[in-house]
Design an enzyme around this catalytic site. Structure first.
Site, PDB file in Angstrom:
ATOM      1  N   LYS A 190       3.145  -0.227  13.348  1.00 47.34           N
ATOM      2  CA  LYS A 190       2.930   0.242  11.974  1.00 47.34           C
ATOM      3  C   LYS A 190       3.303   1.714  11.888  1.00 47.34           C
ATOM      4  CE  LYS A 190       1.698  -0.989   7.835  1.00 47.34           C
ATOM      5  NZ  LYS A 190       2.426  -2.049   7.133  1.00 47.34           N
ATOM      6  N   SER A 386       4.450  -6.129   4.489  1.00 47.52           N
ATOM      7  CA  SER A 386       3.130  -5.516   4.389  1.00 47.52           C
ATOM      8  C   SER A 386       2.411  -6.065   3.165  1.00 47.52           C
ATOM      9  CB  SER A 386       3.251  -4.001   4.377  1.00 47.52           C
ATOM     10  OG  SER A 386       2.057  -3.421   4.867  1.00 47.52           O
TER      11      SER A 386
END
Length: 592
Positions: A190, A386
């Site tokens: 991430k 996401s």
């Protein structure tokens, strides 16, 4: 006193009458502009459809921030209206061919691939496609390579050098300013926070970016190879050795067919449609041609499939055009849920995510639609990652394009501290009085305490676990199986299918067909959301104070800053972060 009240009354009456007059005039102006916009165009025989693609290409027509400094007479066509227009031109006897007059085509690779496939299908009619450009970018050439003949200006340029990615990092700047960006994230891939906490890519982030651009590049080369009859190995060598340095090199390497000027390309099309050299070639723009194309189905058909376009960042509130405001989309989805004539829903997603809370609100509304028995099918565009994947994962079936970027199942949060900036650079200090250690909340003028950091980290982990749960339930997987492929990592369409994040590789039409089958429909028509206002209506609404004026401000800044606008936009997005975020692990500028 009586005279005073007369003046007051007269003034009030004048204001009322002026307001009515302004409203009537405004309505008349809007009506005329809308009527002009929607007026059909008479297509003459032996016409050529001219495609430029020099405007942004949204998923839905006009669903993007409007440039209020320039009221165009043509709409900014959405991807699927572009495809519908090309399909209509294929069957239109008055349209004899397509002229690709490209100069900096917009859109990601998935968007261009959808258009490219429509152009290939158009050629099956036996009609011609001619392409001309002074300068071909790699994205331009991806479209132009399907043409029957590719023209390049004799002193033009041809860019063919492979794909690259560039990420902007702000940490050194923030350090110099005295701003400490306190970052929290779940998922080793991430990397959305990396520009604010690092000065270069982490190895994990570098790995996933390399894998994803290599996947896109492989698709790019394979498709061009099939269109131009040049092997993938040859194309790789042309790019790696930078063999295209002059226009003659593009011709020698069989990537273009003619080094010629614009008028020479026009002359060839005249010959192809049977005109004399002195005759004028009748060109019709895509925007004008699309006015006469409809594809929603007959209004007499009562059963409907709702197509909901979710594109842009996901945020709280109503959101601006071209973004996904949770309040706006919750209203849309509730309306769909309660409409008995709507039998199925297709969610077309082109979003890299945003607010975790907003994403969950939209996910819940999608779940409530499913509970009514209405099938929900997702179609992914350039990116559905996401938060974009979060709102997709509960669907009955998920389609991704071959070049779709998806996944990025992870969470990130950032709280800036300006303590050093205030204390050391500006000489401003603060003091507090509070009833407990957390009473003042997480202040922007103090560094977080260790306890506050621990609480924030726990919150990030909790949201990540919810994300894993949503995906596990939606995809029929275990939590651990999802976690194995999550960690904030992005995947390209075919790989996403292989690991179970999507069901099929296909486009919007495939998703609509599946929705039709799942709903058991024989006949149906489509209804598209969100409802898009005309630019002049949007401007008047903003100026009248019904919404804030951010769209107008952004339009002005974009016009003035031009190529530097993306950097301003990144800073602005950081300023607008509210709460925990589900965003793409990077904002990559793929050079192609």
């Amino acid at each position: 006193m009586g005279q005073f009240f007369k003046f007051v009354f007269a003034s009030c009456l004048g204001v009322i009458l002026a307001s009515i007059a302004v409203t009537l005039i405004g309505s008349l102006v809007i009506g005329r502009m809308v009527a002009k916009e929607n007026a059909s165009v008479d297509i003459k025989p032996n016409s050529v459809l001219e495609l430029k693609f020099n405007e942004p290409i949204p998923e839905r027509t006009n669903n993007l921030p409007q440039d209020f400094s320039d009221f165009k007479t043509e709409k900014t066509l959405g991807l699927h209206d572009i495809v519908d227009a090309i399909e209509a031109a294929k069957e239109d006897d008055n349209i004899k061919g397509i002229f690709l007059n490209i100069n900096g085509a917009s859109g990601g690779q998935s968007t261009k691939s959808v258009i490219r496939d429509a152009l290939i299908d158009f050629k099956e009619s036996g009609k011609f496609i001619i392409s001309y450009a002074k300068y071909y970018t790699q994205g331009d050439y991806y479209l132009a390579s399907v043409a029957d003949k590719v023209y390049l200006n004799p002193v033009g340029e041809f860019d063919f050098r492979g794909f690259g990615a560039q990420i902007t990092f702000f940490k050194n700047m923030l350090d110099k300013l005295g701003v400490n960006m306190q970052v929290f994230y779940a998922g080793k891939f991430k990397g959305a926070s990396e520009p604010y906490r690092r000065t270069n890519l982490s190895e994990a982030n570098r790995l996933q970016i390399r894998e994803y651009i290599n996947s896109l590049y492989a698709v790019y080369l394979q498709n061009i190879s099939e269109s131009r009859g040049v092997s993938v190995a040859e194309l790789e060598a042309i790019a790696d050795e930078m063999k295209i340095r002059e226009p003659e090199d593009a011709l020698a390497n069989k990537l273009v067919d003619v080094l010629g000027y614009y008028d020479e390309a026009i002359s060839e099309m005249k010959v192809r449609v049977g005109l004399e050299d002195d005759d004028k070639l009748k060109k019709v723009s895509l925007g004008k041609y699309a006015k006469g194309v409809t594809s929603s189905g007959k209004l007499s058909i009562k059963d409907k499939i709702a197509i909901v376009y979710a594109e842009g960042g996901i945020g709280l509130g109503e959101g601006d055009p071209g973004s996904i405001g949770d309040e706006k989309y919750m209203k849309i989805l509730r309306k769909i849920r309660n409409d008995d004539k709507i039998k199925a829903v297709v969610l077309r997603v082109n979003s890299g995510g945003g607010s975790a809370l907003a994403s969950d609100n939209i996910w819940r509304e999608m779940s409530l639609i499913k509970e009514t028995g209405k099938p929900v099918v997702v179609s992914m565009g350039d990116v559905a990652a996401s938060g974009g994947y979060y709102i997709s994962c509960g669907a009955d079936k998920i389609y991704a394009e071959e070049s779709t970027i998806t996944g990025s199942i992870g969470v990130v949060g950032a709280i800036p501290s300006t303590q050093k900036l205030m204390n050391e650079e500006l000489g401003i200090t603060f003091d507090t009085v509070k009833t407990g250690p957390f009473a003042n909340g997480m202040s922007l003028v103090y560094d977080m305490s260790e306890e506050e950091k621990a609480i924030t980290t726990e919150g990030i982990k909790n949201i990540y676990e919810i994300f894993l749960k949503r995906v596990a339930e939606g995809r029929g997987m275990t939590r651990d199986a999802v976690n194995e492929i999550a960690q904030g990592r992005v995947w390209v369409g075919p790989k996403a299918k292989e690991i179970g994040l999507v069901d099929e590789i296909g486009g919007l039409d495939d998703a609509i067909e599946t929705a039709k089958e799942l709903a058991g429909l024989e006949k149906y028509r489509t209804k598209e959301y969100p409802i898009i206002k005309e630019p002049i209506e949007q401007l008047i609404e903003d100026l009248m104070g019904e919404k804030d004026t951010r769209a107008i401000q952004a339009s002005i800044v974009k016009k003035e800053f031009k190529e530097f606008y993306p950097y301003y936009d990144k800073i602005k997005k950081l300023q607008d972060f509210k709460g925990i975020q589900m965003r793409m692990p990077f904002e990559v500028e793929v050079q192609y």
